[in-house]
Design a protein around this motif. Structure first.
Motif, short mmCIF file in Angstrom:
data_model
loop_
_atom_site.label_atom_id
_atom_site.label_comp_id
_atom_site.label_asym_id
_atom_site.label_seq_id
_atom_site.Cartn_x
_atom_site.Cartn_y
_atom_site.Cartn_z
N GLY A 118 35.84 -60.66 -35.67
CA GLY A 118 36.04 -60.29 -34.28
C GLY A 118 34.86 -59.46 -33.80
N ALA A 119 34.48 -59.65 -32.55
CA ALA A 119 33.40 -58.86 -31.96
C ALA A 119 33.69 -58.70 -30.48
CB ALA A 119 32.05 -59.56 -32.16
N ALA A 120 33.29 -57.56 -29.92
CA ALA A 120 33.58 -57.29 -28.51
C ALA A 120 32.48 -56.46 -27.89
CB ALA A 120 34.92 -56.57 -28.37
N VAL A 121 32.23 -56.71 -26.60
CA VAL A 121 31.32 -55.86 -25.83
C VAL A 121 31.95 -55.57 -24.47
CG1 VAL A 121 29.13 -56.50 -26.93
CG2 VAL A 121 30.02 -57.90 -25.04
N VAL A 122 31.61 -54.42 -23.93
CA VAL A 122 32.03 -54.05 -22.58
C VAL A 122 30.79 -54.06 -21.70
CG1 VAL A 122 33.08 -52.28 -21.12
CG2 VAL A 122 33.87 -52.59 -23.49
N LEU A 123 30.86 -54.81 -20.60
CA LEU A 123 29.75 -54.91 -19.65
C LEU A 123 30.12 -54.14 -18.39
CD1 LEU A 123 28.93 -57.06 -21.66
CD2 LEU A 123 28.51 -58.64 -19.76
N ALA A 124 29.12 -53.52 -17.77
CA ALA A 124 29.40 -52.73 -16.57
C ALA A 124 28.22 -52.78 -15.61
CB ALA A 124 29.71 -51.28 -16.95
N SER A 125 28.53 -52.60 -14.33
CA SER A 125 27.49 -52.48 -13.31
C SER A 125 26.96 -51.05 -13.31
CB SER A 125 28.09 -52.79 -11.94
OG SER A 125 29.07 -51.80 -11.62
N SER A 126 25.83 -50.89 -12.63
CA SER A 126 25.26 -49.56 -12.48
C SER A 126 26.23 -48.65 -11.72
CB SER A 126 23.94 -49.68 -11.72
OG SER A 126 23.17 -48.53 -11.88
N ASP A 127 26.92 -49.22 -10.72
CA ASP A 127 27.92 -48.45 -9.95
C ASP A 127 29.00 -47.92 -10.87
OD1 ASP A 127 26.54 -49.13 -7.73
OD2 ASP A 127 28.00 -50.59 -6.96
N ALA A 128 29.50 -48.79 -11.80
CA ALA A 128 30.58 -48.36 -12.68
C ALA A 128 30.11 -47.28 -13.64
CB ALA A 128 31.11 -49.56 -13.46
N ILE A 129 28.87 -47.39 -14.10
CA ILE A 129 28.34 -46.36 -15.01
C ILE A 129 28.38 -45.00 -14.31
CG2 ILE A 129 26.24 -45.54 -16.15
CD1 ILE A 129 25.63 -48.51 -16.80
N ALA A 130 27.98 -44.98 -13.03
CA ALA A 130 27.98 -43.72 -12.27
C ALA A 130 29.42 -43.26 -11.99
CB ALA A 130 27.21 -43.92 -10.97
N ARG A 131 30.24 -44.20 -11.52
CA ARG A 131 31.61 -43.84 -11.10
C ARG A 131 32.46 -43.34 -12.27
NH1 ARG A 131 35.79 -47.47 -11.06
NH2 ARG A 131 34.39 -49.26 -10.94
N LEU A 132 32.30 -43.99 -13.46
CA LEU A 132 33.12 -43.63 -14.61
C LEU A 132 32.45 -42.57 -15.50
CD1 LEU A 132 34.29 -47.24 -15.57
CD2 LEU A 132 35.60 -45.50 -14.34
N GLY A 133 31.24 -42.18 -15.12
CA GLY A 133 30.53 -41.15 -15.89
C GLY A 133 30.16 -41.63 -17.28
N LEU A 134 29.79 -42.93 -17.41
CA LEU A 134 29.42 -43.47 -18.72
C LEU A 134 28.00 -43.01 -19.09
CD1 LEU A 134 30.82 -47.11 -18.31
CD2 LEU A 134 32.01 -45.00 -18.95
N ASP A 135 27.69 -43.11 -20.38
CA ASP A 135 26.40 -42.61 -20.88
C ASP A 135 25.30 -43.64 -20.61
OD1 ASP A 135 24.26 -41.58 -22.24
OD2 ASP A 135 25.36 -41.19 -24.11
N ARG A 136 24.54 -43.43 -19.57
CA ARG A 136 23.50 -44.38 -19.16
C ARG A 136 22.41 -44.51 -20.23
NH1 ARG A 136 22.33 -46.72 -14.19
NH2 ARG A 136 23.93 -45.50 -13.12
N ASP A 137 22.20 -43.43 -21.00
CA ASP A 137 21.14 -43.48 -22.02
C ASP A 137 21.46 -44.44 -23.16
OD1 ASP A 137 19.68 -41.67 -20.59
OD2 ASP A 137 20.38 -39.91 -21.74
N ARG A 138 22.74 -44.74 -23.36
CA ARG A 138 23.11 -45.65 -24.45
C ARG A 138 23.34 -47.07 -23.92
NH1 ARG A 138 27.76 -44.80 -26.90
NH2 ARG A 138 27.16 -45.36 -29.02
N ALA A 139 23.19 -47.28 -22.62
CA ALA A 139 23.42 -48.61 -22.05
C ALA A 139 22.21 -49.51 -22.29
CB ALA A 139 23.69 -48.48 -20.55
N VAL A 140 22.50 -50.78 -22.55
CA VAL A 140 21.45 -51.78 -22.76
C VAL A 140 21.57 -52.81 -21.63
CG1 VAL A 140 20.77 -53.72 -24.25
CG2 VAL A 140 21.32 -51.48 -25.26
N ARG A 141 20.46 -53.13 -21.00
CA ARG A 141 20.49 -54.03 -19.84
C ARG A 141 20.39 -55.48 -20.28
NH1 ARG A 141 16.03 -55.49 -16.24
NH2 ARG A 141 16.95 -56.50 -14.43
N ILE A 142 21.20 -56.34 -19.66
CA ILE A 142 21.02 -57.78 -19.83
C ILE A 142 20.03 -58.21 -18.76
CG2 ILE A 142 22.11 -60.06 -19.94
CD1 ILE A 142 24.75 -58.74 -20.58
#
Lengths: 375, 120
Positions: A204-228
């Motif tokens: 099993g393998a899983a990834v979570v994808l998010a927009s730039s808006d969601a990263i800001a809105r949910l306070g996700l760690d932008r430094d660990r995000a990888v861009r497609i």
């Protein structure tokens, strides 16, 4: 089109088939990805479930154990490229502005299902069934003649990938296998030995994808995000000639995905590649233009594609070493790429990876590729 | 698809030719031309002899796909155009001229060497 980022990655180790239920394989990967992202299940706006071998509507009986979520579930089957295509669709949905947070999960257990070509009933050529190993043993025979590649070159590919896999806790192949061990093994078809064929197990393998808006809105760690940076899919067309379709679509997909990402092949630091059989790695690397024409086997011998080399290839162990559970495979490649780009790959950490290329070929044939970048 | 009786030499195979663009197909494109989509009377059904030249041949060492091992598996360019994969019997190498003969007990065409090869 909006930028799309991978914000979470999770995996349940690939292994030989067991009596575990598929949901007990998929759920740990999903929970790991959600935790890694810092996203709650309730925040997921859409889920793509990649599976080729399990059966009908397997998503909901697994996903319901995460709690209530009325968001869409879609199953994706594209043979070996199922997981890669699921990521492509998730990316498209976010890029188009139709969702901000999307989960992609791949889960499978080995099963023998008929293929479309077997079911279609157009009166097959009255020869023997030719399973993939025979097709790729014939490819090895032809390319070794045309390019001067040797059994030693193919064994070296497999030895590298088994060595990388031995450093990957999620890999199905646990112990290193030397080039000498591979050369001493009895061939199965043509020059290919069992060590040069990917194991098909469960995983099993899983990834979570998010927009730039969601990263800001949910306070996700932008430094660990990888861009497609780009994602493409190319389908074989018959051409009446004797070109090898898997190689031709790899060449086309590479050109297209790099063009869309605005990058050159020399910018790529790490490739996760569809090496179901050892011959494929040299064939596809040559098609990608990663070496000067005619030089790919020489570059492999010089260690260019080893971890720490100029462009590591399948640091995860690839399909030969990490395994090929089918539905999860293309997602597991991206999990590896994300960990490498974040510097979280432990003892198999490659030199700094700013741009990575992910490549799968599926029966059809189709070729699905992504470029991932980290600034 | 192999119309020949067992042992007849060489086997006859059914393929198609598109009357609009000339595309050859084996098995035949009865449902529509794989190049232009033409269908119906535009698809001409042909019978061809299973003769050709071996492009590559490998030894299969394990009993894959129900075949007793070891056996030779060749990629053959038929004189009519298409490339097929089939079991080869006897002294067959790259460049060998072969003809396919129908083996009824296996419902298969197997390729046997004939004179005049080595021009692949």
């Amino acid at each position: 089109m909006r930028d799309v980022f991978i914000v979470g990655a999770g995996i349940d180790a690939y292994r030989p088939a067991s009596d575990r239920a598929y949901a007990d394989i998929g759920l740990p990967a999903i929970r790991m990805a959600l935790t890694d992202a810092g996203v709650a299940w309730g925040g997921v706006e859409s889920t793509f479930v990649s599976t080729a071998l399990l059966g009908v509507a397997v998503g909901r009986p697994m996903l319901r154990h995460l709690g209530i979520n009325a968001a869409p579930i879609v199953h994706v089957e594209n043979a070996s490229a199922s997981g890669s295509s699921a990521i492509g669709l998730a990316r498209d949905k976010i890029a188009a502005g139709l969702a901000d947070v999307v989960l992609v999960v791949g889960v499978d257990k080995p099963a023998m299902l008929p293929t479309g070509q077997e079911l279609v009933g157009d009166g097959a050529w009255p020869g023997p069934a030719a399973p993939p190993i025979i097709l790729f043993a014939l490819m090895a025979e032809r390319l070794s003649r045309e390019y001067g590649w040797t059994r030693e070159d193919l064994a070296r590919v497999a030895a590298k990938n088994h060595a990388n896999a031995s450093l990957n806790p999620a890999a199905q192949s646990k112990r290193p296998v030397s080039q000498a061990d591979i050369l001493a093994a009895p061939p199965i078809a043509g020059m290919l030995t069992k060590f040069e064929c990917c194991p098909v197990g469960e995983g099993g393998a899983a990834v979570v994808l998010a927009s730039s808006d969601a990263i800001a809105r949910l306070g996700l760690d932008r430094d660990r995000a990888v861009r497609i940076a780009a994602s493409v899919s190319v389908t074989e067309v018959h051409n009446g000639g004797d070109e090898l379709a898997e190689i031709e679509i790899t060449r086309q997909a590479t050109d297209e995905v790099l063009d869309r990402a605005g990058l050159h092949i020399d910018d790529i630091d790490l490739v996760e590649l569809h090496d179901a059989f050892s011959i494929e790695e040299l064939a596809y690397l040559d098609a990608m233009g990663i070496s000067a024409p005619g030089r790919v086997a020489k570059d492999a011998r010089a260690g260019h594609f080893d971890i720490g080399g100029r462009c590591a290839v399948s640091a995860s162990g690839g399909l030969i070493g990490m395994g090929h559970p089918v539905g999860p495979t293309g997602i597991g490649q991206v999990v590896e790429m994300v960990r490498q780009m974040r510097g979280e790959a432990g003892s198999r950490q490659h030199t700094r990876t700013r741009a990575g290329l992910v490549h799968m070929v599926g029966l059809g044939a189709v070729c699905v590729m992504h470029v991932l970048t980290r600034t | 698809m192999a119309q020949a009786e067992a042992g007849q030499s060489p086997a006859l195979l059914t393929m198609s030719r598109c009357r609009r663009d000339g595309t050859l197909a084996l098995p035949p494109d009865r449902r529509g031309c794989r190049t232009c989509g033409a269908v119906g009377e535009d698809i001409e059904i042909l019978e061809i002899a299973a003769t050709g030249i071996v492009l590559d041949v490998i030894t299969v060492h394990r009993p894959l796909a129900g075949q007793a091992a070891p056996y030779l598996l060749g990629e053959v360019r038929l004189d009519a155009g298409p490339v097929v994969k089939g079991i080869c019997v006897g002294e067959v190498a790259r460049g060998s001229r072969v003809e396919g003969r129908f083996v009824s007990e296996r419902s298969q065409v197997c390729f046997h060497p004939v004179s005049g090869g080595r021009d692949a």
